[in-house]
Design an enzyme around this catalytic site. Structure first.
Site, PDB file in Angstrom:
ATOM      1  N   LYS A  43       0.844  -1.198   0.000  1.00 30.75           N
ATOM      2  CA  LYS A  43       0.000   0.000   0.000  1.00 30.75           C
ATOM      3  C   LYS A  43       0.884   1.255   0.000  1.00 30.75           C
ATOM      4  CE  LYS A  43      -3.671  -2.636   2.034  1.00 30.75           C
ATOM      5  NZ  LYS A  43      -4.333  -3.171   3.220  1.00 30.75           N
ATOM      6  N   GLN A  87      -4.992  -1.814   9.418  1.00 31.55           N
ATOM      7  CA  GLN A  87      -4.802  -3.153   8.850  1.00 31.55           C
ATOM      8  C   GLN A  87      -5.378  -4.217   9.789  1.00 31.55           C
ATOM      9  OE1 GLN A  87      -3.321  -3.724   5.707  1.00 31.55           O
ATOM     10  NE2 GLN A  87      -4.084  -5.804   6.048  1.00 31.55           N
ATOM     11  N   ASP A 110     -11.525   1.804   3.508  1.00 35.50           N
ATOM     12  CA  ASP A 110     -11.754   0.358   3.405  1.00 35.50           C
ATOM     13  C   ASP A 110     -13.248   0.060   3.290  1.00 35.50           C
ATOM     14  OD1 ASP A 110      -9.624  -1.391   3.264  1.00 35.50           O
ATOM     15  OD2 ASP A 110      -9.222  -1.382   5.424  1.00 35.50           O
TER      16      ASP A 110
END
Ligand code: NAP
Length: 273
Positions: A43, A87, A110
């Site tokens: 990322k 994460q 997300d």
């Protein structure tokens, strides 16, 4: 495809920059999970490629909920940050949902916050979760129409399976979602014109589970008996039967990252306004 999406986004990031708006993504990693470390590094690399300002927050395994929430709070009010990604999975002593629920929905790139999940359900959304969004992009770009097709998704996680089923439904697919309690799984999967495997078991989908000519999308990121990265689909067996198939690595994974970048740019444009 992912390279093309990223190339388009790079131009948009540059345009935003010229108009005085930088685009920023904060990624938070708690602990030392090796797979998570790789995802976070990928990322970071994508942000570098696109000219997106990125902040990596690598926190020790011992981080408390209070400390993590304080960081999320700070990022929520930081004007240089358009997207916040924590994460997952978090270490066991931390509750994923408590943390996710505290991310500002307009920075939740997300799309895991309940507000964004609800918007996806209704079909009126700002962000789509990155993996299902990447899969829809792969399907569209391949010229495959979902309308009226039998679509089968194996897996019902909040991250992949459920939103995937919802997106296929939005495009008028006839959708069946399978899980560990599904009876006669291969009977169901072999009806599918579009089959999405998000199970998390290496080479789980075999040739006799696939309808000849089906579009097979492999979400899995698993390890085979030799520790090599592989998918949920037994590629060598299924590839001759399928009409189209995504490989692992190099299929859904890169598209997921491209969609994360797209969500970050979308957030940046909204914040500019
Ligand atoms: P997950 O939360 O573990 O969900 C797995 C799903 O598979 C569950 O719904 C489970 O059913 C179902 N399942 C398990 N065994 C089954 C069986 N024998 N028959 C039918 N269904 C079964 O996993 P996930 O987070 O969705 O991830 C799935 C895979 O995708 C993993 O390999 C993960 O690493 C990968 N992944 C890849 C990306 C990417 O960017 N490429 C992104 C996210 C995830 P129950 O609900 O009944 O337990």
């Amino acid at each position: 495809m992912s390279a093309r999406v990223k190339e388009e986004l790079k131009t948009e990031v540059e345009k935003l920059k010229q108009s005085g708006k930088t685009t920023g993504l904060a990624v938070v990693l708690v602990g030392d999970d090796p797979a998570s470390k790789v995802y976070v590094r990928n990322k970071e690399k994508a942000c570098e490629e696109l000219g997106i300002y990125s902040e990596m927050h690598r926190l020790p395994e011992t981080t408390t909920e209070e400390e993590l929430l304080a960081l999320v709070d700070r990022l929520n009010s930081d004007e240089n940050i358009d997207g916040i990604l924590v994460q997952l999975p978090l270490p066991e002593h931390l509750d994923d949902s408590v943390i996710i629920n505290n991310i500002r929905p307009d920075k939740d790139v997300d799309a895991f916050h309940p507000v964004n999940v609800g918007k996806i359900m209704i079909g009126d959304y700002d962000f789509l979760p990155c993996t299902p969004a990447g899969i829809m992009e792969l399907i569209h770009e391949s010229g495959v129409s979902v309308d009226g097709k039998e679509c089968v998704v194996i897996g019902r996680s909040n991250i992949v399976g459920k939103p995937m089923s919802m997106l296929l439904l939005h495009e008028n697919g006839t959708v069946t979602t399978c899980h560990s309690h599904t009876q006669n799984l291969s009977g169901v999967t072999s009806r599918a014109d579009i089959l999405v495997a998000a199970v998390g078991i290496a080479k789980f989908v075999k040739a006799d589970m696939v309808k000849p000519g089906a579009v097979v999308i492999d979400v899995g990121m698993d390890r085979d008996e030799n520790g090599k990265l592989c998918g949920d689909v037994d590629f060598d067996e299924v590839e001759p039967v399928a009409g189209a198939i995504t490989p692992v690595p190099g299929g859904v994974g890169p598209m997921t990252i491209a969609m994360l970048m797209r969500n970050t740019v979308t957030a940046s444009k909204k914040h500019k306004k």
